[in-house]
Design a protein around this motif. Structure first.
Motif, mmCIF file in Angstrom:
data_model
loop_
_atom_site.group_PDB
_atom_site.id
_atom_site.type_symbol
_atom_site.label_atom_id
_atom_site.label_comp_id
_atom_site.label_asym_id
_atom_site.label_seq_id
_atom_site.Cartn_x
_atom_site.Cartn_y
_atom_site.Cartn_z
ATOM 1 N N ARG A 37 0.816 -1.212 0.000
ATOM 2 C CA ARG A 37 0.000 0.000 0.000
ATOM 3 C C ARG A 37 0.852 1.265 0.000
ATOM 4 O O ARG A 37 0.392 2.317 -0.425
ATOM 5 N N HIS A 38 2.052 1.155 0.500
ATOM 6 C CA HIS A 38 2.907 2.328 0.629
ATOM 7 C C HIS A 38 4.300 2.011 0.077
ATOM 8 O O HIS A 38 4.851 0.952 0.377
ATOM 9 N N ALA A 42 8.560 6.041 1.133
ATOM 10 C CA ALA A 42 7.662 6.837 1.973
ATOM 11 C C ALA A 42 7.686 6.346 3.411
ATOM 12 O O ALA A 42 7.680 7.147 4.354
ATOM 13 N N ARG A 74 1.236 12.932 2.412
ATOM 14 C CA ARG A 74 1.408 12.969 0.949
ATOM 15 C C ARG A 74 2.706 13.674 0.573
ATOM 16 O O ARG A 74 3.338 13.332 -0.425
ATOM 17 N N MET A 78 3.491 9.168 1.066
ATOM 18 C CA MET A 78 2.509 8.196 1.562
ATOM 19 C C MET A 78 1.127 8.675 1.148
ATOM 20 O O MET A 78 0.534 9.543 1.780
ATOM 21 N N ARG A 80 -1.834 7.035 0.732
ATOM 22 C CA ARG A 80 -3.034 6.520 1.380
ATOM 23 C C ARG A 80 -3.010 6.897 2.860
ATOM 24 O O ARG A 80 -2.177 7.671 3.298
ATOM 25 N N ALA A 83 0.322 4.379 7.474
ATOM 26 C CA ALA A 83 0.685 2.981 7.688
ATOM 27 C C ALA A 83 0.602 2.658 9.176
ATOM 28 O O ALA A 83 0.815 3.518 10.032
#
Length: 374
Positions: A37-38, A42, A74, A78, A80, A83
């Motif tokens: 996802r990341h 990031a 962002r 990152m 989304r 984390a």
């Protein structure tokens, strides 16, 4: 990562304008492609920002990320939601420490400055006591500290302190040392290490104590009473320290690889009326034109600053010795994050690292700005 690749990357010329976050973009992702996802760059950037506020654990890193919010995250790549702790733990446990140190090391080398007209690095080791698992050997790191900036240019790990000599030689192979000077303590005073440093195009300044018995006796027997001395005195923190150095061209009968000068260094420290005196000897491949007695004394004195400027900061300010992180590559990667946080703060003009961490912890935008400007 192979040591040859690391050497090529750390040694190649890099623009001094390059930003740290740009170098993080080249980090290899240790995770399977499915479910990511990341990006790893990031995650490392966010972890570094958290460490800039004093974060000492994966939980603290994840909490900082959650508090930062999506807009700020962002800016660090990152895209989304933040984390979680497990993601930071998984990545920092698996991430190749050579790759991470390579990125940090390249950046640090672009910020290196000269001491006595040359780049000078102190090489020394430090145990990670808290990372020791029951029945396992302690993690032990050997670092090259830039004398002028107090920042780590490279770092490598060994399983036990008994391997520090070998680790130092690996570390020497990771750096472009052309025209540089390396200062090392008595553990490394041997012909093999001296030969490697000379082959790398650098000079050495080695301390000679009782563990090199023959060389120590030879140096002690020289006519030091007839040699003029250079003396400096410092006062502060309730003590008075006087350092006296006497330097001679290395006699031909002292058979030590590349030796050009030898020196006697006497340290007299008075604290609360109690006086202590220590006498050690130095051997260096730098001749008198390269290193005057004043320059040699400065290099020798600054070498010991690795204890105060790096080890003490990590132990006391970051409480590293009580950190229980011990799985996989996590101890070395967390130490690399601490080293780099210290470097960012020192380059920004901070001398008191504890004060700098508190400053950055008071405003969540400050660590982001510090990283993106580095």
């Amino acid at each position: 990562m192979s040591s040859s690749r690391a050497t090529a990357m750390v040694s190649k010329p890099v623009s001094s304008d390059i930003l740290l976050v740009e170098l993080l973009a080249g980090l290899p992702d240790p995770r399977a492609r499915r479910g990511r996802r990341h990006p790893v760059r990031a995650l490392v950037a966010v972890a570094l920002c958290a460490v800039l506020t004093g974060a000492r654990s994966f939980t603290a890193i994840a909490e900082w990320a959650r508090d930062a919010g999506r807009t700020r995250l962002r800016r660090l790549g990152m895209m989304r939601r933040a984390a979680d702790e497990a993601t930071f733990r998984r990545v920092l446990t698996r991430l190749d420490p050579a790759a991470l140190q390579e990125a940090f090391g390249v950046w640090s080398l672009t910020r290196a400055r000269c001491s006595g007209g040359r780049r000078v690095y102190a090489i020394d080791g430090k145990s990670l006591r808290g990372a020791r698992k029951k029945g396992a050997a302690r993690a032990f790191l050997v670092a090259a500290l830039d004398h002028a900036t107090g920042t780590v240019a490279a770092q490598t790990a060994v399983d036990t302190k008994g391997s520090e000599i070998t680790a130092a030689r690996v570390l020497i192979g990771l750096l472009d040392l052309t025209g540089a000077v390396l200062t090392l303590d008595a553990l490394h005073t041997n012909n093999a290490t001296a030969s490697q440093i000379l082959a790398a195009g650098a000079h050495y300044v080695l301390t000679v104590k009782g563990n090199s018995r023959l060389l120590f006796r030879m140096l002690k027997a020289l006519p030091w009473a007839q040699i003029p001395a250079t003396t400096t005195t410092e006062t502060g923190h309730g003590r008075r320290a006087t350092r006296t150095i006497k330097v001679l061209d290395a006699p031909a009968w002292i058979e030590f690889t590349g030796a050009a000068q030898v020196a006697q260094l006497r340290r007299t420290v008075t604290r609360k009326g109690k006086k202590t005196v220590e006498v050690v000897y130095l051997v260096t491949s730098a001749d008198a034109r390269t290193a005057s007695s004043e320059t040699l004394a400065t290099w020798a004195h600054t070498h010991w600053s690795i204890e105060n400027r790096l080890h003490w900061v990590r132990d006391v300010t970051f409480d590293e010795d009580r950190c229980q992180i011990h799985t996989g590559h996590a101890p070395q990667n967390m130490a690399a994050l601490r080293n780099t946080a210290i470097a960012i703060l020192r380059h920004a003009g901070w001398d008191n690292i504890a004060q700098a961490l508190r400053h950055h912890a008071r405003d969540i935008d400050r660590p982001i700005h510090a990283l993106l400007q580095s």
